[in-house]
Every structure is written in structure tokens, then in C-alpha cells.
Write an enzyme that holds these catalytic residues in place. Sequence first.
Site, PDB file in Angstrom:
ATOM      1  N   TYR A  25      62.807  63.342  18.894  1.00  0.00           N
ATOM      2  CA  TYR A  25      62.874  64.358  18.189  1.00  0.00           C
ATOM      3  C   TYR A  25      64.091  65.275  18.613  1.00  0.00           C
ATOM      4  O   TYR A  25      64.728  65.857  17.842  1.00  0.00           O
ATOM      5  CB  TYR A  25      61.663  65.280  18.390  1.00  0.00           C
ATOM      6  CG  TYR A  25      60.436  64.527  17.709  1.00  0.00           C
ATOM      7  CD1 TYR A  25      60.179  64.538  16.209  1.00  0.00           C
ATOM      8  CD2 TYR A  25      59.492  63.757  18.422  1.00  0.00           C
ATOM      9  CE1 TYR A  25      59.227  63.803  15.679  1.00  0.00           C
ATOM     10  CE2 TYR A  25      58.483  62.815  17.699  1.00  0.00           C
ATOM     11  CZ  TYR A  25      58.200  62.927  16.544  1.00  0.00           C
ATOM     12  OH  TYR A  25      57.317  62.317  15.893  1.00  0.00           O
ATOM     13  N   ASN A  34      58.378  64.673   5.528  1.00  0.00           N
ATOM     14  CA  ASN A  34      59.069  63.394   4.808  1.00  0.00           C
ATOM     15  C   ASN A  34      58.421  62.702   3.661  1.00  0.00           C
ATOM     16  O   ASN A  34      57.210  62.301   3.751  1.00  0.00           O
ATOM     17  CB  ASN A  34      59.541  62.484   6.005  1.00  0.00           C
ATOM     18  CG  ASN A  34      60.338  61.330   5.319  1.00  0.00           C
ATOM     19  OD1 ASN A  34      60.837  61.235   4.099  1.00  0.00           O
ATOM     20  ND2 ASN A  34      60.210  60.039   5.811  1.00  0.00           N
ATOM     21  N   CYS A  78      61.208  57.816   9.240  1.00  0.00           N
ATOM     22  CA  CYS A  78      60.761  58.820  10.142  1.00  0.00           C
ATOM     23  C   CYS A  78      60.025  58.149  11.166  1.00  0.00           C
ATOM     24  O   CYS A  78      59.696  58.634  12.358  1.00  0.00           O
ATOM     25  CB  CYS A  78      60.050  59.859   9.546  1.00  0.00           C
ATOM     26  SG  CYS A  78      58.476  59.166   8.529  1.00  0.00           S
ATOM     27  N   HIS A  79      59.652  56.771  10.894  1.00  0.00           N
ATOM     28  CA  HIS A  79      58.954  55.990  12.077  1.00  0.00           C
ATOM     29  C   HIS A  79      59.652  55.676  13.245  1.00  0.00           C
ATOM     30  O   HIS A  79      59.085  55.129  14.363  1.00  0.00           O
ATOM     31  CB  HIS A  79      58.444  54.617  11.299  1.00  0.00           C
ATOM     32  CG  HIS A  79      59.290  53.702  10.756  1.00  0.00           C
ATOM     33  ND1 HIS A  79      59.987  53.821   9.541  1.00  0.00           N
ATOM     34  CD2 HIS A  79      59.883  52.763  11.192  1.00  0.00           C
ATOM     35  CE1 HIS A  79      60.705  52.897   9.460  1.00  0.00           C
ATOM     36  NE2 HIS A  79      60.722  52.176  10.401  1.00  0.00           N
ATOM     37  N   GLU A  85      60.762  45.594  12.528  1.00  0.00           N
ATOM     38  CA  GLU A  85      62.019  45.723  12.673  1.00  0.00           C
ATOM     39  C   GLU A  85      62.422  45.064  14.026  1.00  0.00           C
ATOM     40  O   GLU A  85      63.527  45.427  14.696  1.00  0.00           O
ATOM     41  CB  GLU A  85      62.451  47.237  12.767  1.00  0.00           C
ATOM     42  CG  GLU A  85      62.320  47.877  11.304  1.00  0.00           C
ATOM     43  CD  GLU A  85      62.709  49.206  11.415  1.00  0.00           C
ATOM     44  OE1 GLU A  85      63.590  49.810  12.151  1.00  0.00           O
ATOM     45  OE2 GLU A  85      62.504  50.152  10.294  1.00  0.00           O
TER      46      GLU A  85
END
Length: 350
Positions: A288, A311, A319-320, A346
Amino acid sequence: MQTVNRLPSRRTLLGAVSRRDAEWDGLFIVAVRTTGIACRPSCPSRPARPENLEFFATLDAASAAGFRPCLRCKPDQQAAEPEWWPRLVGVVDSAGSARLSDNQIAAQGFDSVRVRRHCRREYGMTFHAWVRARRLAAAQHRLRDGAPLDRVIIDSAWESHSGFREAFSRLVGAPPGRARGGEPVIAATWNSPLGTMVAAAVDEGVVLLEFGDIARMERQAPTLRRWFHGPVLAGSHPHLVQLFGELEEYFDAKRRDFTTPLVLRGSPFQLAVWHALRAIPYGTTCSYADVARAVNNPKAVRAVGSANGKNRLPIVVPCHRVVNTGGKLGGYGGGLWRKVRLLEVEGVKV
Ligand SMILES: [Zn+2]
């Protein structure tokens, strides 16, 4: 899609089963050892004792372990769109009147009970309400494109002019003459490997994506109506077709970037944060504090967290990929297990 086949914690699974939470349908199978039967999480049958329950990611896995599909909740039957539905939509669109009676539907070979049930489950409304909403949405699109009001009213084949105006005002929130600037927001669902997702789009782009079904979107509907001056309706939209196609590739680890047009609405700070999120490369995470620095506001770490949580386009606006400093995962609106699985898709070691 092996990476996303891991199940959430047993506590989460037991909670979903005890609530008969339909939002989990399609996400996992609950099997009862004492009866040998495999069910959807929402199965209405009386729940067995927790110690007799076994969980599987798929019905195939449950079948391989010797369980057979429940005859009541039918986990072997896709909840997907029935094959007769597109044909019925065609009949609705070509019909010359605003109302279609059950007899007219039956005469075309449709089972009115199934039609009603489908509309209830998928759109949360009666078939007649769905037909009217579809007509009004088409009318609003034509008004926006500059068609004369009288022409639109005649083509909509409503019972009367005043009836059309009244129904239109109720649905759209403004009379037809003043609704030219607005447009309907079209919503549709998609069965993701992490559960049902609902998305909404206007002609400029996708405005909303979230985990849950259409009913869940009701909470967002007032905001969407206010922004776009149009009703929120179930239907299909080219942007949603593109989005769901891209998401499918994403979950198959065949896509890293999304090209579907998006409409982001928020405060200048929120917009800056969401744009910064889109710049985080696929397969990486940041903190963050990193995002706060990226928006030239290094002290605003908490505000970044809050903008992150607001979001409205998860996955696409990733945002993950934001985690706490020190390797802790931080929160996730869609549930922490989904964040873990998205990162796994990912290739991030979690
Ligand atoms: Zn069942």
C-alpha cells in the site's frame, strides 16, 4: 486450470453449507459420507452432521471418490442459460406488442413454468417484467440515438402513450422526453472458476465487476442509475462479452492485460489510485505504501487502502496485487482465498 482448484478452508465451506449459500454453487461440491450423495452448497435437503461431510472442487472429483449426484439439487446440471432462451428472446424482440401472454408463449413451444422460473432465478423478476424492461431499454437506446419520441412510442407497441410514459418514468427515473442523455446499464453474470461474477456495462465501457449474482448487484443499482440516468437491466452487451472472454483467458493463464474499455468513476484521489493499480505488472505484488508513493502522496497509506477496497472492477483493476508490507496478504473484498487464488493464477508464490 489446476492452480485454481484448491478449496477454501473447511470452516468457510461448512459456513456456506450451513447457510445454503447459493453464491457458492458451482464453486465446490459437498458430499455426505453416510449417504454417498454429492450436493451443491445450496441444496435444500436437511444438512448432515459436519463430521460426515467431504468437500470437492468439482463434481468429477466427487464422482471419482464414489459419490453420486443428488437428485434434489442436481449438481450435474449446469445452471447455465437453457438452450431455448436465445430463441425466446428472439420471439420477444420480434413480437408486435408490449405484452406476451402465457398462451402466446406456449403456442410457440415454450414451457411457461420454466420461463417464469428462469426469469426469477436469473433476473429476479417475472417474465412479463423482464419483457417490459427489455422494451423500455430498447426505447431508451433509440431516444439517445436521436429517434423521435412519437416514433419510439409507436414502435414499442405499448398499450397506450400514457402507459408507456408512466412505465418508462418508473424504470428510468425520468420521463422519456428528458431521458435522452441517459442510457440503460446492462448487467450479466459469468461463471468464473472462483464463483459467479456479475458485470455491468454502458456503451462507453464496463462500469462494474464483482463476485456474486445479479441479485447481489441490487446494492450498486442506485449508484449506477444515478450515474447513467438509466435503468439497470439484465441482458447482453458487447463489452461484457469481451470482458468475460478476456477473464476466461486470464484464468487459463493465457492473458496478462485486459483491453475491454472501462468506465472508472470516483474522487480524483480514488481515480489516481486505481490508475496506479493498473500499472502494477502482472505476476507481481506491491505494498500500500508503494501505491501511495506512486500517487505522489506517500503519507496516504490508509487512504490508498480505502480506495483499493472501493475498486469496482476487481481483477481488471488488479487490487489483488497490493499486499501488506512484511509479506502479509492484507484484505480482499471478494474474500482472502480469492486473492490467494488470483495471485496463484499469475504465478505469484503465496
Ligand atoms: Zn442435494
